[in-house]
Write an enzyme that holds these catalytic residues in place. Structure first.
Site, PDB file in Angstrom:
ATOM      1  N   HIS A 112    -101.762  61.622  42.596  1.00  0.00           N
ATOM      2  CA  HIS A 112    -101.993  62.411  41.376  1.00  0.00           C
ATOM      3  C   HIS A 112    -102.519  61.501  40.272  1.00  0.00           C
ATOM      4  O   HIS A 112    -101.821  61.174  39.321  1.00  0.00           O
ATOM      5  CB  HIS A 112    -100.698  63.118  40.958  1.00  0.00           C
ATOM      6  CG  HIS A 112    -100.910  64.213  39.955  1.00  0.00           C
ATOM      7  ND1 HIS A 112    -101.683  65.323  40.230  1.00  0.00           N
ATOM      8  CD2 HIS A 112    -100.458  64.382  38.688  1.00  0.00           C
ATOM      9  CE1 HIS A 112    -101.684  66.126  39.174  1.00  0.00           C
ATOM     10  NE2 HIS A 112    -100.957  65.563  38.223  1.00  0.00           N
TER      11      HIS A 112
ATOM     12  N   SER B 189    -105.129  67.856  35.779  1.00  0.00           N
ATOM     13  CA  SER B 189    -103.885  68.534  36.109  1.00  0.00           C
ATOM     14  C   SER B 189    -103.668  69.751  35.210  1.00  0.00           C
ATOM     15  O   SER B 189    -104.473  70.669  35.196  1.00  0.00           O
ATOM     16  CB  SER B 189    -102.740  67.519  36.028  1.00  0.00           C
ATOM     17  OG  SER B 189    -101.555  68.026  36.588  1.00  0.00           O
TER      18      SER B 189
ATOM     19  N   ASP C 190    -102.070  64.234  47.059  1.00  0.00           N
ATOM     20  CA  ASP C 190    -101.459  64.476  45.745  1.00  0.00           C
ATOM     21  C   ASP C 190    -100.055  65.045  45.931  1.00  0.00           C
ATOM     22  O   ASP C 190     -99.894  66.133  46.482  1.00  0.00           O
ATOM     23  CB  ASP C 190    -102.337  65.465  44.962  1.00  0.00           C
ATOM     24  CG  ASP C 190    -101.930  65.597  43.505  1.00  0.00           C
ATOM     25  OD1 ASP C 190    -100.737  65.430  43.198  1.00  0.00           O
ATOM     26  OD2 ASP C 190    -102.812  65.892  42.681  1.00  0.00           O
TER      27      ASP C 190
END
Length: 228
Positions: free
Chosen positions: A207, A122, A175
């Site tokens: 995610h 991320s 996600d």
């Protein structure tokens, strides 16, 4: 790992997973927003080859605009989750410089840059791709998990290197935090100026990571940082 002085007073020392055989390669892997290096260190310890050392830095604690100014571990500030919103350019560049310093420290310990892989999840992946493409020495590979290219409109003009370095980008197709479309847009952009790029999607993955993705990460590490 206790807190130790570093170039940021709020940043704890990195979590280190040492090589269990002669150390010939290093992976520096950056966690996502609000996390620490400990979780990723544990996961990477299970898949890494014996000669690989993993360095999992801890982000400094700072107020994050997206979360109403609440202080949490973050590599840079995030204003909104809109693709077109303003970005924390100064913070992104500072985080990338800190990663460059970690790479240089591994080189001083005898590991050549092309045996050092960087990556992250991320927000950590965003720092890693920005840092790799603005670093002059060749790296051993780049991992981007559930991530995106920050300040993408500045590329490829600001590239300093690593356009031929192998890049593996992975993204869950549902996600809800970093939309799959961001991953696709990043891939579309990268393919215009990098030579060795692979994008893989994971059905039903949100995610987070999954065993299949970690197995793909393991294969990427073994391929691009083979035994010497």
């Amino acid at each position: 790992m206790g807190n130790q002085p570093s170039n940021n007073e709020d940043m704890a020392a990195p979590v280190i997973v040492n090589a269990t055989a002669r150390h010939t390669a290093t992976l520096i892997f950056l966690h996502g927003l609000g996390d620490t290096g400990h979780g990723w260190a544990a996961g990477l310890a299970e898949i890494k080859p014996a000669y690989l050392k993993c360095v999992c830095p801890n982000a400094p604690t700072m107020p994050v605009t997206l979360n109403a100014g609440f202080r949490m571990p973050s590599w840079f500030d995030i204003y909104t989750l809109q693709q077109t919103s303003m970005q924390d350019e100064e913070g992104i560049k500072k985080a990338a410089e800190n990663l460059h310093t970690l790479i240089d420290e591994e080189e001083k310990k005898g590991i050549p840059s092309n045996r050092i892989m960087v990556g992250g999840f991320s927000q950590g992946g965003a720092v890693s791709i920005y840092a790799a493409l603005t670093y002059k020495k060749p790296l051993g590979g780049l991992l981007m998990l559930s991530s995106w290219l920050p300040l993408s409109n500045q590329f490829p003009e600001i590239v300093k290197g690593n356009t031929e370095t192998a890049i593996f980008q992975a993204h869950g197709d549902v996600d809800p935090v970093v939309p799959f479309a961001w991953g696709e847009l990043t891939g579309k952009k990268l393919k215009t100026f990098v030579k060795n790029y692979e994008f893989k999607s994971y059905a039903g993955l949100m995610h987070s990571s999954c065993p299949q993705e970690m197995d793909d990460v393991k294969q990427f590490i073994n391929k691009h940082l083979p035994p010497v």
